[in-house]
Design a protein around this motif. Structure first.
Motif, PDB file in Angstrom:
ATOM      1  N   GLY A   9      -5.928  25.593 134.606  1.00 28.29           N
ATOM      2  CA  GLY A   9      -5.755  27.000 134.929  1.00 28.29           C
ATOM      3  C   GLY A   9      -6.144  27.280 136.363  1.00 28.29           C
ATOM      4  N   ASN A  10      -6.172  28.566 136.682  1.00 33.60           N
ATOM      5  CA  ASN A  10      -6.498  28.998 138.042  1.00 33.60           C
ATOM      6  C   ASN A  10      -7.904  29.571 138.106  1.00 33.60           C
ATOM      7  N   ALA A  32      -8.798  30.924 134.505  1.00 34.31           N
ATOM      8  CA  ALA A  32      -7.801  31.652 133.718  1.00 34.31           C
ATOM      9  C   ALA A  32      -6.707  30.691 133.265  1.00 34.31           C
ATOM     10  N   THR A  33      -6.437  30.703 131.972  1.00 32.53           N
ATOM     11  CA  THR A  33      -5.301  29.966 131.442  1.00 32.53           C
ATOM     12  C   THR A  33      -4.303  30.996 130.916  1.00 32.53           C
ATOM     13  N   LYS A  34      -3.028  30.653 130.983  1.00 32.14           N
ATOM     14  CA  LYS A  34      -1.996  31.617 130.609  1.00 32.14           C
ATOM     15  C   LYS A  34      -0.976  30.958 129.703  1.00 32.14           C
ATOM     16  N   GLU A  35      -0.596  31.687 128.668  1.00 33.86           N
ATOM     17  CA  GLU A  35       0.472  31.260 127.772  1.00 33.86           C
ATOM     18  C   GLU A  35       1.588  32.277 127.851  1.00 33.86           C
ATOM     19  N   SER A  36       2.824  31.802 127.829  1.00 32.65           N
ATOM     20  CA  SER A  36       3.989  32.684 127.819  1.00 32.65           C
ATOM     21  C   SER A  36       4.853  32.322 126.622  1.00 32.65           C
ATOM     22  N   ASP A  46       3.063  37.480 127.981  1.00 28.91           N
ATOM     23  CA  ASP A  46       2.047  36.633 128.601  1.00 28.91           C
ATOM     24  C   ASP A  46       0.688  36.969 128.022  1.00 28.91           C
ATOM     25  N   GLU A  47      -0.129  35.945 127.849  1.00 28.77           N
ATOM     26  CA  GLU A  47      -1.508  36.151 127.411  1.00 28.77           C
ATOM     27  C   GLU A  47      -2.417  35.285 128.278  1.00 28.77           C
ATOM     28  N   THR A  48      -3.379  35.930 128.918  1.00 27.88           N
ATOM     29  CA  THR A  48      -4.331  35.217 129.771  1.00 27.88           C
ATOM     30  C   THR A  48      -5.676  35.156 129.065  1.00 27.88           C
ATOM     31  N   GLN A  49      -6.263  33.970 129.044  1.00 33.37           N
ATOM     32  CA  GLN A  49      -7.605  33.761 128.505  1.00 33.37           C
ATOM     33  C   GLN A  49      -8.522  33.377 129.656  1.00 33.37           C
ATOM     34  N   TRP A  50      -9.719  33.936 129.684  1.00 32.73           N
ATOM     35  CA  TRP A  50     -10.698  33.611 130.720  1.00 32.73           C
ATOM     36  C   TRP A  50     -11.773  32.724 130.121  1.00 32.73           C
TER      37      TRP A  50
END
Length: 127
Positions: A9-10, A32-36, A46-50
């Motif tokens: 992630g970023n 941050a990881t992101k799923e689309s 989109d869903e971002t998890q921290w």
């Protein structure tokens, strides 16, 4: 049994690095990881998890290579802890204690040409 997590992630910010009284380095950084995916109507969602990363000792010292926005591959274990905040409220905290990481950003040469990334083995995962 194994407690292992792999994240790509970023970085949400530059790492916060500090030294403990005994001289041990510790760094904290959010990732941050992101799923689309497409919903049932065909719209992209989109869903971002921290994730809260903790890096200890030499990993903390090496974390200066992580900059806000850097693409980071991190391996570690999930830890959970409870603490009481300054208002007396009990809180739960989930952290990833990192055992290894790699910055996947591409390096730029003086000629502004993009070089081979620091790690090529994870290029297909980062796309």
């Amino acid at each position: 049994m194994k407690n292992l997590i792999i994240l790509i992630g970023n970085a949400g910010q530059d790492p916060e690095i500090r030294k403990l009284e005994n001289g041990t380095s510790v760094a904290k950084v959010s990732l941050a990881t992101k799923e689309s995916w497409k919903d049932k109507d065909g719209n992209w969602k989109d869903e971002t998890q921290w994730h809260s990363l903790q890096l200890w000792r030499d990993l903390a010292d090496r974390s200066i290579n992580i900059k806000k926005g850097s693409l980071v591959y991190a391996e570690g274990k999930v830890t959970y802890r409870k603490y009481t905040d300054k208002d007396g409220i009990e809180r739960n905290q989930t952290d990833i204690v990192v055992s290894s990481f790699r910055v996947l950003d591409k390096k730029e040469s003086n000629a502004k040409e993009t070089e081979v990334p620091q790690s090529t083995e994870f290029d297909d995962l980062a796309s």
